[in-house]
Design a protein around this motif. Sequence first.
Motif, mmCIF file in Angstrom:
data_model
loop_
_atom_site.group_PDB
_atom_site.id
_atom_site.type_symbol
_atom_site.label_atom_id
_atom_site.label_comp_id
_atom_site.label_asym_id
_atom_site.label_seq_id
_atom_site.Cartn_x
_atom_site.Cartn_y
_atom_site.Cartn_z
ATOM 1 N N LEU A 151 0.810 -1.217 0.000
ATOM 2 C CA LEU A 151 0.000 0.000 0.000
ATOM 3 C C LEU A 151 0.850 1.277 0.000
ATOM 4 C CD1 LEU A 151 -2.718 -1.155 2.545
ATOM 5 C CD2 LEU A 151 -2.808 -1.198 0.044
ATOM 6 N N ARG A 152 2.150 1.140 0.192
ATOM 7 C CA ARG A 152 3.024 2.312 0.245
ATOM 8 C C ARG A 152 3.186 2.979 -1.116
ATOM 9 N NH1 ARG A 152 8.153 -0.310 2.331
ATOM 10 N NH2 ARG A 152 7.204 -2.002 1.176
ATOM 11 N N ARG A 153 3.120 2.212 -2.186
ATOM 12 C CA ARG A 153 3.307 2.808 -3.513
ATOM 13 C C ARG A 153 2.505 2.058 -4.561
ATOM 14 N NH1 ARG A 153 9.556 1.077 -4.423
ATOM 15 N NH2 ARG A 153 9.454 -0.324 -2.688
ATOM 16 N N GLN A 154 2.131 2.785 -5.556
ATOM 17 C CA GLN A 154 1.401 2.201 -6.676
ATOM 18 C C GLN A 154 2.425 1.691 -7.698
ATOM 19 O OE1 GLN A 154 -1.479 1.576 -5.956
ATOM 20 N NE2 GLN A 154 -2.875 3.036 -6.855
ATOM 21 N N PRO A 155 2.180 0.511 -8.254
ATOM 22 C CA PRO A 155 3.100 0.040 -9.297
ATOM 23 C C PRO A 155 2.905 0.860 -10.569
ATOM 24 C CG PRO A 155 1.274 -1.475 -9.047
ATOM 25 C CD PRO A 155 1.124 -0.444 -7.977
ATOM 26 N N GLY A 156 3.999 1.237 -11.167
ATOM 27 C CA GLY A 156 3.903 1.984 -12.415
ATOM 28 C C GLY A 156 3.486 1.066 -13.556
ATOM 29 N N THR A 157 2.885 1.653 -14.568
ATOM 30 C CA THR A 157 2.465 0.888 -15.739
ATOM 31 C C THR A 157 3.021 1.549 -16.993
ATOM 32 O OG1 THR A 157 0.397 2.117 -15.995
ATOM 33 C CG2 THR A 157 0.336 0.134 -14.634
ATOM 34 N N GLY B 201 1.650 -9.847 -14.988
ATOM 35 C CA GLY B 201 2.360 -8.577 -15.000
ATOM 36 C C GLY B 201 2.491 -7.982 -16.381
ATOM 37 N N SER B 202 2.195 -8.758 -17.413
ATOM 38 C CA SER B 202 2.253 -8.230 -18.776
ATOM 39 C C SER B 202 1.114 -8.810 -19.597
ATOM 40 C CB SER B 202 3.598 -8.560 -19.433
ATOM 41 O OG SER B 202 3.750 -9.954 -19.589
ATOM 42 N N VAL C 104 2.475 -3.421 -19.319
ATOM 43 C CA VAL C 104 3.195 -4.049 -18.216
ATOM 44 C C VAL C 104 2.987 -3.228 -16.951
ATOM 45 C CG1 VAL C 104 4.943 -5.156 -19.649
ATOM 46 C CG2 VAL C 104 5.341 -2.868 -18.829
ATOM 47 N N ILE C 105 3.007 -3.931 -15.822
ATOM 48 C CA ILE C 105 2.940 -3.243 -14.531
ATOM 49 C C ILE C 105 4.247 -3.445 -13.788
ATOM 50 C CG2 ILE C 105 0.432 -3.440 -14.381
ATOM 51 C CD1 ILE C 105 0.803 -5.683 -12.366
ATOM 52 N N GLY C 106 4.486 -2.572 -12.830
ATOM 53 C CA GLY C 106 5.729 -2.660 -12.072
ATOM 54 C C GLY C 106 6.874 -1.942 -12.747
ATOM 55 N N VAL C 107 6.550 -0.978 -13.613
ATOM 56 C CA VAL C 107 7.568 -0.233 -14.342
ATOM 57 C C VAL C 107 7.735 1.126 -13.673
ATOM 58 C CG1 VAL C 107 8.143 0.824 -16.552
ATOM 59 C CG2 VAL C 107 7.010 -1.389 -16.494
ATOM 60 N N ARG C 108 8.972 1.444 -13.281
ATOM 61 C CA ARG C 108 9.228 2.715 -12.612
ATOM 62 C C ARG C 108 10.108 3.668 -13.446
ATOM 63 N NH1 ARG C 108 6.875 0.949 -8.405
ATOM 64 N NH2 ARG C 108 7.549 -0.470 -6.820
ATOM 65 N N VAL D 202 11.672 -0.670 -18.290
ATOM 66 C CA VAL D 202 11.129 -0.871 -19.638
ATOM 67 C C VAL D 202 12.084 -1.737 -20.455
ATOM 68 C CG1 VAL D 202 10.559 0.285 -21.814
ATOM 69 C CG2 VAL D 202 9.721 1.217 -19.650
ATOM 70 N N GLU D 203 13.365 -1.414 -20.402
ATOM 71 C CA GLU D 203 14.356 -2.196 -21.147
ATOM 72 C C GLU D 203 14.443 -3.627 -20.625
ATOM 73 O OE1 GLU D 203 15.771 -1.540 -24.033
ATOM 74 O OE2 GLU D 203 14.595 0.295 -23.930
#
Length: 185
Positions: A85-91, A118-119, A135-139, A144-145
């Motif tokens: 809950l501390r952070r949202q996963p980036g997409t 996740g993808s 994809v999720i979990g991208v910061r 991305v790479e």
Amino acid sequence: MQQVWRQLPFFVWLIALWMLLWGQFTVLAFVTGLIAAVAVTRVFRLPPVELSGRVNLWYGLVFVLSFLGAVVRGSLTVAWQVLDLRRQPGTAIIAVPLRIDDDLIMTHTAVTASLIPGSLIVDADRDRRVLYLHVIGVRDARDVEAQRASVLRWERRIVRAVGSRAQLALVNQDAAPSASEGGAP
């Protein structure tokens, strides 16, 4: 006659799929599967599937084990991202240009990437050989790479398992030497 032999694995797969769908491995299920396979291949005139004629059982096993590990790892990662809950996963939506110009390899790669939590494949550009994934979990750009490299590793594993010799030579010359094909997702 050569066309029949090329399509035989696909035809056998349709019969096996029919029997699996019915959950019966009986003579009746085989006969009805045979009828269904003939109907499907005659009514829906799809372009012939060109199989490479090459199957490497070792790399097939490496693919399956790597895939199972990636599914478990992806499930745990997505579960943690949901519970943290501390952070949202980036997409992100990313484009992955594939190396192999083959519809079957592209399809296998797309399905594999979509089945790993996740993808998800959102589009495929067949002419340019590009898969687009959500994809999720991208910061950052590094994530991305990493995702893009992961999809290319799946393509390489698939080619090593069932690709033609020319495709195998192409992914081997394009790929950076890696110590293990089994570890990363």
